[in-house]
Design a protein around this motif. Structure first.
Motif, mmCIF file in Angstrom:
data_model
loop_
_atom_site.group_PDB
_atom_site.id
_atom_site.type_symbol
_atom_site.label_atom_id
_atom_site.label_comp_id
_atom_site.label_asym_id
_atom_site.label_seq_id
_atom_site.Cartn_x
_atom_site.Cartn_y
_atom_site.Cartn_z
ATOM 1 N N ALA A 68 -5.668 6.573 4.398
ATOM 2 C CA ALA A 68 -7.101 6.372 4.169
ATOM 3 C C ALA A 68 -7.631 5.235 5.048
ATOM 4 O O ALA A 68 -8.737 5.335 5.609
ATOM 5 C CB ALA A 68 -7.372 6.086 2.697
ATOM 6 N N GLU A 117 -0.638 7.094 1.072
ATOM 7 C CA GLU A 117 -1.999 7.629 0.986
ATOM 8 C C GLU A 117 -3.035 6.551 1.290
ATOM 9 O O GLU A 117 -4.043 6.807 1.955
ATOM 10 C CB GLU A 117 -2.252 8.229 -0.403
ATOM 11 C CG GLU A 117 -1.471 9.489 -0.687
ATOM 12 C CD GLU A 117 -0.004 9.243 -1.045
ATOM 13 O OE1 GLU A 117 0.354 8.102 -1.461
ATOM 14 O OE2 GLU A 117 0.800 10.181 -0.899
ATOM 15 N N GLN A 118 -2.796 5.337 0.815
ATOM 16 C CA GLN A 118 -3.723 4.240 1.099
ATOM 17 C C GLN A 118 -3.743 3.889 2.585
ATOM 18 O O GLN A 118 -4.803 3.631 3.156
ATOM 19 C CB GLN A 118 -3.354 3.007 0.268
ATOM 20 C CG GLN A 118 -3.634 3.180 -1.212
ATOM 21 C CD GLN A 118 -3.061 2.053 -2.061
ATOM 22 O OE1 GLN A 118 -1.980 1.526 -1.767
ATOM 23 N NE2 GLN A 118 -3.781 1.683 -3.106
ATOM 24 N N TRP A 119 -2.568 3.908 3.218
ATOM 25 C CA TRP A 119 -2.517 3.641 4.659
ATOM 26 C C TRP A 119 -3.258 4.730 5.424
ATOM 27 O O TRP A 119 -4.036 4.435 6.343
ATOM 28 C CB TRP A 119 -1.071 3.543 5.152
ATOM 29 C CG TRP A 119 -0.474 2.191 4.934
ATOM 30 C CD1 TRP A 119 0.479 1.845 4.019
ATOM 31 C CD2 TRP A 119 -0.797 0.985 5.630
ATOM 32 N NE1 TRP A 119 0.768 0.501 4.104
ATOM 33 C CE2 TRP A 119 -0.001 -0.054 5.089
ATOM 34 C CE3 TRP A 119 -1.679 0.672 6.651
ATOM 35 C CZ2 TRP A 119 -0.065 -1.372 5.554
ATOM 36 C CZ3 TRP A 119 -1.744 -0.644 7.109
ATOM 37 C CH2 TRP A 119 -0.943 -1.637 6.558
ATOM 38 N N ARG A 153 0.832 -1.199 0.000
ATOM 39 C CA ARG A 153 0.000 0.000 0.000
ATOM 40 C C ARG A 153 0.865 1.247 0.000
ATOM 41 O O ARG A 153 1.929 1.269 0.608
ATOM 42 C CB ARG A 153 -0.905 0.016 1.231
ATOM 43 C CG ARG A 153 -1.957 -1.067 1.231
ATOM 44 C CD ARG A 153 -2.780 -1.040 2.518
ATOM 45 N NE ARG A 153 -3.880 -1.976 2.480
ATOM 46 C CZ ARG A 153 -3.790 -3.256 2.798
ATOM 47 N NH1 ARG A 153 -2.630 -3.755 3.197
ATOM 48 N NH2 ARG A 153 -4.834 -4.042 2.737
ATOM 49 N N THR A 154 0.365 2.284 -0.634
ATOM 50 C CA THR A 154 1.049 3.571 -0.615
ATOM 51 C C THR A 154 0.762 4.263 0.716
ATOM 52 O O THR A 154 -0.156 3.864 1.454
ATOM 53 C CB THR A 154 0.556 4.479 -1.759
ATOM 54 O OG1 THR A 154 -0.828 4.798 -1.527
ATOM 55 C CG2 THR A 154 0.746 3.822 -3.117
#
Length: 96
Positions: free
Chosen positions: A11, A7-9, A4-5
């Motif tokens: 989120a 930003e994904q984390w 995960r990026t």
């Protein structure tokens, strides 16, 4: 394991907060090891808080800095002498 990026984390952390579930329950529901979820949360939120300490924007071109500058990130310090070219410093910061 899914990569995960940042930003994904972030989120996922927001989703957890809104879910009303415990961190362990949420992590298991997402198929993430709860200990790893906790580790990434501490790591990324600490990093984000450190980055919120401010940033000085260099916009004037061709300026020679007349004072020494110290850049500090965590335990790394970079001391720049008077006479450092502002454009060079801006290029350095962009590469970091």
């Amino acid at each position: 394991m899914i990569r995960r990026t940042t930003e994904q984390w972030l989120a996922l952390f927001d989703q957890h907060k809104a879910s009303g579930l415990t961190q362990t329950e949420f992590a298991k529901q997402q198929g993430i090891d709860p200990a790893y979820f906790s580790y990434r949360k501490r790591q990324l939120l600490a990093w984000q808080q450190e980055d919120d300490t401010g940033f000085v924007e260099l916009t004037t071109q061709g300026v020679i800095l007349n004072q020494s500058i110290m850049l500090k990130k965590r335990d790394v310090e970079l001391h720049l002498p008077p006479g450092t070219d502002a454009l060079w410093l801006a290029a350095l910061l962009r590469t970091l």
